[in-house]
Write a protein that holds these residues in place. Structure first.
Motif, PDB file in Angstrom:
ATOM      1  N   ALA A   1     -12.157   7.012   6.481  1.00 32.23           N
ATOM      2  CA  ALA A   1     -12.578   5.655   6.126  1.00 32.23           C
ATOM      3  C   ALA A   1     -13.591   5.660   4.984  1.00 32.23           C
ATOM      4  CB  ALA A   1     -13.162   4.963   7.356  1.00 32.23           C
TER       5      ALA A   1
ATOM      6  N   ALA B   1      -5.165   5.965   3.237  1.00 29.80           N
ATOM      7  CA  ALA B   1      -4.973   4.873   4.184  1.00 29.80           C
ATOM      8  C   ALA B   1      -3.665   5.031   4.953  1.00 29.80           C
ATOM      9  CB  ALA B   1      -5.002   3.536   3.449  1.00 29.80           C
ATOM     10  N   ASN B   2      -2.612   5.466   4.273  1.00 28.84           N
ATOM     11  CA  ASN B   2      -1.338   5.692   4.953  1.00 28.84           C
ATOM     12  C   ASN B   2      -1.448   6.805   5.983  1.00 28.84           C
ATOM     13  OD1 ASN B   2      -0.061   3.699   3.463  1.00 28.84           O
ATOM     14  ND2 ASN B   2       0.641   5.127   1.881  1.00 28.84           N
TER      15      ASN B   2
ATOM     16  N   MET C   1       0.819  -1.201   0.000  1.00 26.49           N
ATOM     17  CA  MET C   1       0.000   0.000   0.000  1.00 26.49           C
ATOM     18  C   MET C   1       0.858   1.258   0.000  1.00 26.49           C
ATOM     19  SD  MET C   1      -3.143   0.964   2.531  1.00 26.49           S
ATOM     20  CE  MET C   1      -2.069   1.091   3.975  1.00 26.49           C
TER      21      MET C   1
ATOM     22  N   SER D   1     -11.022   4.273  12.454  1.00 25.55           N
ATOM     23  CA  SER D   1     -11.014   3.300  11.367  1.00 25.55           C
ATOM     24  C   SER D   1     -12.404   2.773  11.022  1.00 25.55           C
ATOM     25  CB  SER D   1     -10.106   2.121  11.736  1.00 25.55           C
ATOM     26  OG  SER D   1     -10.578   1.487  12.914  1.00 25.55           O
TER      27      SER D   1
ATOM     28  N   TYR E   1     -16.050   2.345   9.459  1.00 25.46           N
ATOM     29  CA  TYR E   1     -16.626   2.732   8.165  1.00 25.46           C
ATOM     30  C   TYR E   1     -18.149   2.672   8.161  1.00 25.46           C
ATOM     31  CZ  TYR E   1     -18.363   2.176   3.429  1.00 25.46           C
ATOM     32  OH  TYR E   1     -19.096   2.302   2.275  1.00 25.46           O
TER      33      TYR E   1
ATOM     34  N   SER F   1       0.971   4.098  -3.051  1.00 23.87           N
ATOM     35  CA  SER F   1       0.690   5.520  -2.866  1.00 23.87           C
ATOM     36  C   SER F   1       1.688   6.406  -3.595  1.00 23.87           C
ATOM     37  CB  SER F   1       0.701   5.861  -1.373  1.00 23.87           C
ATOM     38  OG  SER F   1       2.002   5.720  -0.828  1.00 23.87           O
TER      39      SER F   1
ATOM     40  N   ILE G   1     -11.855   6.754   1.724  1.00 22.46           N
ATOM     41  CA  ILE G   1     -11.064   5.670   1.125  1.00 22.46           C
ATOM     42  C   ILE G   1     -11.972   4.735   0.336  1.00 22.46           C
ATOM     43  CG2 ILE G   1      -9.669   3.637   1.663  1.00 22.46           C
ATOM     44  CD1 ILE G   1      -8.594   5.209   4.085  1.00 22.46           C
TER      45      ILE G   1
ATOM     46  N   PHE H   1      -3.342   5.434   8.958  1.00 28.04           N
ATOM     47  CA  PHE H   1      -2.483   4.547   9.732  1.00 28.04           C
ATOM     48  C   PHE H   1      -1.437   5.335  10.516  1.00 28.04           C
ATOM     49  CE2 PHE H   1       1.311   1.703   9.860  1.00 28.04           C
ATOM     50  CZ  PHE H   1       0.796   0.770  10.751  1.00 28.04           C
TER      51      PHE H   1
END
Length: 300
Positions: A247, A267-268, A44, A230, A232, A48, A250, A271
Motif C-alpha cells: 500500500a 495494485a493488481n 487499472m 490494504s 496505508y 498495468s 503504491i 488485489f
C-alpha cells in the motif's frame, strides 16, 4: 385441460413478474458495482500492461516488479504483517465476542460500546495516539526509563511491531463483530449438556464452542487480513520510511515517481493476493461443511 391451462398461466406470469421486480431491485447495486468497481479495476489492469513512457502495450512494469529486488520483499512484508494482525485480532477478539454473545444486561451494553468505541475516531487519529505511546520518547519508554527498568528507549516504533499493534487496534472491532455473530448461532444448551455430562469449562470451550465457531474464526481471519493488507495510513505513520508494504509502495509510485503503470501492477498483485486469501477461506469453510454433512449422513 382448459382449467389446467388457466391455472398455470397466472402462476407463470406471477413468477416472471417476480423475477422482473428482482432484477429491477438489483439493478442499482449492479450498476454501482460496474461503474465504481469493475470499470476502475479494468482500467487499472489495462494500465498495468502499458509502457510508462510511450503508453504502448508492454510487460516492462511486470518485469520490473519481479526483478527489482524491492517489490517481492514488499509482498512478503505485507503478507507477514497481515497474518500477524489477523491472528492477533482473532485471538484478542474471541473472548470479548464470546462474552458479548452470552452476556445480558447493562454490562453487555457497556462492553459492546467499548468494543466499538475505536471506530468513533479516525484511523489517522488512532495511529497518532499509538505513535505518542510507542515512540522513543513516548509514554511506555518514558515510564520504563523513569522507573529505572531500562537504560535506553526500546525500539517500539518504526518497525513491524508498531504497525501490527496499530492495525490490530483498528481492525479489532470488525473481528469481534464477526466472531460474535458466529458464537450467537451456537445453541447454549450444547454447552450446558456438556457440563452436565462432566466436562469442565475449558473442555467445553475446546470441544464444543471452538469447533462450532470455526466459521466466525475463518471470517475474522479473512476480514482482518484483507483490511491490514490494504491499510496505508497506519503502516506509513507507525512503520516509518523504511517499512514498505504494498500500500505504501503504491502511494510512493503515484505521488513521488508518477509511475502509474508500475503502481497499477502493485495494485493488481495486492488485489490478487486478497482474492486468493478469500478463496482459500471460502474453500476451507465449504470443505468443512461437506465433511460435517458427510459425518452426519454416515452417522444416521
Amino acid at each position: 385441460m382448459a382449467n389446467t391451462v388457466s391455472l398455470v398461466l397466472p402462476a407463470t406470469r406471477l413468477q416472471a413478474a417476480g423475477q422482473a421486480h428482482l432484477y429491477v431491485a438489483l439493478s442499482p447495486s449492479v450498476l454501482m458495482l460496474l461503474v465504481f468497481f469493475a470499470l476502475p479495476m479494468g482500467m487499472m489492469i489495462g494500465l498495468s500492461f502499458s509502457d510508462p513512457a510511450s503508453g504502448l502495450p508492454s510487460l516492462a512494469s511486470y518485469h520490473r516488479f519481479f526483478t527489482d529486488g524491492l517489490s517481492l520483499p514488499g509482498i512478503m512484508r505485507t503478507v507477514s504483517m497481515s497474518l500477524c494482525v489477523a491472528i492477533a485480532v482473532t485471538v484478542l477478539g474471541y473472548p470479548v465476542a464470546y462474552y458479548l454473545a452470552r452476556a445480558r444486561g447493562r454490562t453487555r451494553a457497556i462492553v459492546f460500546a467499548l468494543a466499538l468505541a475505536p471506530e468513533l475516531a479516525g484511523v489517522v487519529l488512532r495511529t497518532y495516539g499509538w505513535l505518542i505511546i510507542l515512540e522513543d520518547r513516548g509514554f511506555i519508554n518514558d515510564a520504563l526509563l523513569h522507573l529505572g527498568l531500562i537504560s535506553s528507549p526500546l525500539p517500539l516504533s518504526k518497525n513491524m511491531f508498531a504497525v501490527v499493534v496499530g492495525l490490530t487496534h483498528v481492525v479489532l472491532p470488525f473481528g469481534i463483530l464477526s466472531l460474535m455473530t458466529s458464537i450467537q448461532g451456537i445453541d447454549p444448551n450444547l454447552e450446558r449438556a456438556a457440563q452436565v455430562l462432566g466436562a469442565n469449562r475449558a473442555s467445553v470451550m475446546r470441544h464444543v464452542v471452538l469447533p462450532l465457531s470455526v466459521p466466525g474464526i475463518v471470517s475474522s481471519l479473512m476480514i482482518s487480513f484483507t483490511m491490514a493488507a490494504s491499510a496505508y495510513a497506519t503502516p506509513a505513520l507507525l512503520g516509518g520510511a523504511g517499512f514498505k508494504v504494498l500500500a505504501t509502495m503504491i502511494a510512493e509510485q503515484v505521488l513521488f515517481y508518477v509511475n502509474w503503470s508500475f503502481a497499477a501492477v502493485m495494485a493488481n498483485v495486492l488485489f490478487l493476493m486478497m482474492l486468493v486469501v478469500s478463496y482459500l477461506g471460502i474453500r476451507f469453510e465449504a470443505r468443512r461443511r461437506i465433511r460435517l454433512i458427510g459425518r452426519g449422513g454416515h452417522g444416521s
